[in-house]
Design an enzyme around this catalytic site. Structure first.
Site, short mmCIF file in Angstrom:
data_model
loop_
_atom_site.label_atom_id
_atom_site.label_comp_id
_atom_site.label_asym_id
_atom_site.label_seq_id
_atom_site.Cartn_x
_atom_site.Cartn_y
_atom_site.Cartn_z
N SER A 1 -36.62 -25.28 -22.16
CA SER A 1 -37.75 -24.77 -22.95
C SER A 1 -38.29 -23.44 -22.48
CB SER A 1 -38.87 -25.81 -22.97
OG SER A 1 -38.50 -26.94 -23.74
N GLU B 1 0.78 -1.23 0.00
CA GLU B 1 0.00 0.00 0.00
C GLU B 1 0.81 1.29 0.00
OE1 GLU B 1 -3.33 0.10 -0.33
OE2 GLU B 1 -3.22 -2.08 -0.58
#
Length: 915
Positions: A367, A99
């Protein structure tokens, strides 16, 4: 004038005078601006007061849509502050490397990063970080997470104040004790226990790097959530530590990734279906720019779209349906308000926060995609009264010769599209998709609500290894391309809303702890489909509900769907999707890993079963029997009948008549399997001897693995193997790979798939060479116990026996096989997935619900006046069946004649032996 030899006074500003006037003025302006900005910045810093103490974390509350009833609380109680001396140096270095490597050398603000962030915010309206550890601490401790210029400026000012008040070690300590690490853990002590089950003082630097990787993204950084991302960033951090001299060079490549607990060992979570709702709410808030830290500690009040009555109806319907059923069954339900896209009920699983969400997992919708095809057809002026050929099976040009069947082989020779929808017939809708173009169906599906991609993979197209990578085939009419239940719910909500699509969302409003507004959902509906077409689709789907079972007092429209599992009568995914006025809902039932889904009584689950019952009960409970009628049909488009030209002369000509066609196992007559085993064998032998006087030469072998019984007729007679030997070729390659201690390459797997599923000879020739030709195949056959198989230089001319082919099936099923279990499963899976045009042969012995794994071979012999060799070998398995069957034959006048003989011989064995 100076005298000779006298030095002329030096003019120290002469260089400045020689500079062009415009340049001097520009420099002066820059200097004045810099001084002014510096003074202004200093004044701003002085004006900003540093709060005395950070605000303590407060849980945020999620409410149902009424804004009063609590749905869940998001927050943490898992936080324990520790002093910096308790945190190992190597762990601290991991965070600095990840960082802020210059932490101990700056004054709290990265000027370059700040300017870049401000510029990006102003020019691109895109929040940027580039923050120091001090800035991150200030943001977490004192500020909100808004991505604005004012917040960034205040952050920088407070960072300078913090640097003035606290030492570097104090700042680092405060920072490490306030970071959120995921799993409900705040601060490094809680994180150490959540991920490693130990205190921070016992962490190694490598474990510390695991935690440091999470600062950037606590969700993806969790190795249980995205291991690839987490490990990539972990290695990056180790390399950064090496660059700083804190680790030896090459450590990142030599060090194994530390073992991490698969889930938090300390943090409590929200259980039940509400847990995944909380996850989805948090995802939505993050997308809106509200940070995870603010969500978990900011005391926010979040009013969701979830309706308490609808959610109770969902959990009740699912709970009733699953009670006492097999534990592997999973289900999902998503219900949306078609008018505004608000999620009214949501069920992706009941295990709570952080678990797999079945509502977001893409599965073949089967379907339930037929209504999209109908809508796309109406957009091309083809009405739902149009007549199509609904016979089964049918051949289509883009299926590579594989016939297409209707479910249960139903027949409807002259079939209106609405009748075909009610009975979920595949062949008419496949023909319709082929006619209008499958790409048009995909485009409409994307407009209706299916995302363009899942991850990096485009949706509704063939993937690598399928027939047309990157393109959409008419298989879209069968719902073969995966879609998530939540996205299918958006699609159906768009149909229910008359073609108006609205953004699916969980959050209505968010207020801060002090009551001030923070966020309000805003979106406008977009018309993506004609309301007339949507009404027609609804009218057709209302017929489906009338056929499958109406909901008392609730006019509704729906479509069920069942995705077939391999070549069995089982489904792997079962669906119901539909709507009533004011509420669209989708239900899915399946398994974590695809496989056959059945009830506790062994009955297969299809779309018109459990999913439909959950759907009906949910809508009945959510709407309490009160729902207006659906929009009447608009009858868009003209009736067509051109597809009827594909009908044969013998087809029944009564429009709309649906009747059953031939079924699996029709050739088998179980009534003949009477008496003792010896009596059945004697009768079968006599029947085969009689049959052998009428047809060309054949042999058959049967091995019943349940009982150990065996039968053969001429089982030791050698025949040319043709393509059935391709199973042995793949087995030989896998044996070779086992000896070499490796897995098959991607190219080898592609070749194997083509060779087994599509019986590709070019792939087989390459594989034959790879295993060492005839000598290599002969050695592999010996290892597999196939001593009656004589390998030839041409793999198809290899001679084998029916008994040896059954021994090959045994080598694919026995625990003591020389093939590893993974290799055996791989071959059987490919044999179970053969293209439909390859699935004749011993499959004639199988009944509905049983699985067939087979390999067929055929060859026309010019030396025998074009006579055909036709062979078939495979395994028929089910709850009460596990049998190997092989039929080898030659001398047939046509391939069709040979197939008929092979299937009749195979069926006779089951008819008489009763295996």
């Amino acid at each position: 004038m100076p005298s000779a030899g006298q030095r002329k006074p030096r003019n120290y500003l002469s260089w400045w005078v020689r500079i062009p006037r415009w340049y001097r003025r520009a420099v002066a302006v820059v200097v004045v601006l810099t001084v002014s900005l510096t003074v202004a910045a200093a004044g701003y810093v002085v004006s900003v007061d540093l709060p005395p103490d950070p605000v303590p974390p407060q849980a945020s509350v999620l409410y149902y849509r009424d804004g009063r009833t609590v749905l869940a609380r998001i927050g943490t109680t898992d936080r324990t502050d520790v002093g910096l001396d308790k945190i190992p140096l190597a762990v601290r270095q991991a965070f600095l490397a990840a960082e802020d490597r210059g932490f101990y050398g700056h004054s709290g603000v990265s000027v370059r990063g700040l300017l870049r962030a401000l510029w990006t915010n102003i020019v691109h309206d895109d929040g940027q970080g580039a923050s120091t550890i001090t800035q991150q601490y200030v943001r977490n401790a004192y500020l909100t997470q808004e991505r604005t210029v004012s917040r960034k400026s205040r952050e920088a000012a407070l960072a300078l104040k913090v640097e003035h008040r606290f030492s570097k070690d104090e700042i680092l300590s405060r920072y490490l004790n306030t970071i959120y690490f995921g799993r409900g853990a705040y601060g490094i002590e809680a994180a150490a226990r959540a991920y490693f089950g130990t205190g921070v003082d016992r962490l190694t630097g490598f474990q510390g790097a695991v935690l440091a990787a999470m600062v950037k993204d606590p969700t993806r950084g969790d190795p249980a959530a995205d291991p690839e991302w987490a490990q990539t960033r972990w290695k990056w951090i180790l390399r950064a530590m090496s660059e700083q001299g804190w680790l030896p060079e090459g450590t990142a490549d030599r060090t194994p990734y530390p073992a991490v607990a698969p889930e938090s060992v300390t943090a409590s979570t929200i259980g039940g279906p509400a847990g995944l709702i909380a996850d989805r709410v948090e995802d939505e808030l993050l997308a809106a720019g509200i940070s995870r830290q603010q969500i978990r500690t900011g005391g926010l009040r979040v009013t969701t779209t979830i309706d308490a009555t609808a959610q109770a109806a969902a959990t009740g319907a699912i709970g009733t349906a699953l009670r006492g059923q097999p534990k592997e069954l999973r289900t999902a339900l998503v219900a949306l308000d078609p008018q505004n896209g608000g999620v009214r009920a949501y069920y992706g699983g009941d295990r709570g926060r952080g678990y797999f969400d079945d509502a977001l997992a893409a599965r073949p919708p089967a379907s339930t995609f037929k209504p999209v095809v109908l809508a796309a057809a109406e957009e091309q002026n083809i009405g739902y009264q149009s007549l199509y050929n609904g016979t089964s099976p049918r051949q289509f040009t883009d299926r590579g010769g594989a016939p297409l069947y209707n479910q249960d082989n139903l027949q409807c020779p002259i079939c209106p599209l609405d009748i075909a929808m009610v009975h979920s017939l595949n062949t008419p809708y496949y023909a319709l998709a082929e006619q209008i173009g499958p790409a048009s169906v995909r485009k409409l599906a994307l407009r209706l609500g299916v995302p363009e991609k899942y991850g990096k993979q485009p949706t509704l197209v063939d993937v690598k290894g399928e027939p047309a990578p990157g393109k959409t085939r008419s298989d879209i009419a069968l719902g073969r391309y995966p879609v998530a239940p939540a996205d299918l719910a958006t699609l159906y909500a768009t149909l229910a809303g008359g073609g108006l699509r609205t953004e699916r969302h969980f959050v209505e409003t968010v207020t801060r702890a002090n009551g001030s507004p923070l966020f309000k959902h805003q979106s406008e509906p977009v018309e993506v489909l004609s309301s007339a077409v949507a009404a027609d689709v609804g009218a057709v789907l209302a017929q489906v509900v009338k056929h499958d079972g109406p909901i008392p007092g609730v006019p509704a429209a729906a479509k069920t769907g069942s995705q077939q599992w391999s070549d069995t009568g089982d489904s792997s995914d079962a669906w119901t999707a539909g709507w009533a006025s004011g509420l669209a809902a989708v239900t899915w039932v399946g398994r974590d890993k695809p496989g056959p889904i059945r009830l506790k009584n062994g009955k297969a689950i299809n779309g018109d079963g459990m999913p439909y019952e959950i759907w009906r009960k949910f809508l009945a409970g959510a709407l309490r029997g009160r729902s207006p009628a659906l929009a009447p049909a608009a009858e868009v488009g003209r009736p067509e009948s051109a597809d009827l030209r594909t009908l044969g002369p013998d087809a029944k000509r009564a429009p709309g008549v649906v009747y059953p066609g031939p079924q699996k196992g029709d050739l088998v007559d179980k009534s003949k399997a009477t008496g003792s085993w010896q009596e059945r064998v004697a009768r079968l032998t006599a029947e085969l001897e009689l049959y052998a006087t009428k047809v060309p030469d054949f042999s058959v072998a049967v091995t019943d693995r349940r009982t150990g019984r065996r039968f053969d007729f001429r089982g030791d007679r050698r025949y040319e193997a043709a393509s059935v030997v391709k199973v042995e070729l793949l087995a030989a390659l896998l044996l070779q790979a086992q000896v070499q201690g490796r897995q098959l390459t991607a190219k080898e797997r592609t070749r194997a798939e083509k060779m087994i599923k599509a019986s590709d000879n070019d792939a087989a020739v390459k594989m034959y060479a790879a295993v060492g030709g005839a000598d290599g195949l002969r050695l592999a056959c010996h290892e597999l116990g196939l001593d009656d198989t004589d390998a030839d230089e041409s793999f198809g001319l290899t001679r084998t026996t029916a008994k040896d082919q059954n021994r090959m099936i045994a080598a694919l099923t026995a625990a003591d096989s020389p093939l590893k279990e993974s290799s055996r499963d791989y071959i059987l899976q490919l044999m179970a997935s053969v293209n439909a045009d390859q699935s004749w042969g011993v499959s004639a012995t199988a009944f509905s619900g049983e699985r067939t794994s087979l390999k067929n071979g055929w060859l026309s012999r010019s030396t025998e006046q074009g006579r055909w060799i036709v062979n078939s070998t495979g395994r028929i398995s089910g709850d009460k069946t596990d049998t190997a069957v092989t039929v080898l034959s030659h001398g047939h006048p046509t391939q069709a004649d040979g197939i008929k003989v092979v299937e009749q011989v195979a069926a006779l064995t089951r008819s008489y032996l009763g295996w």
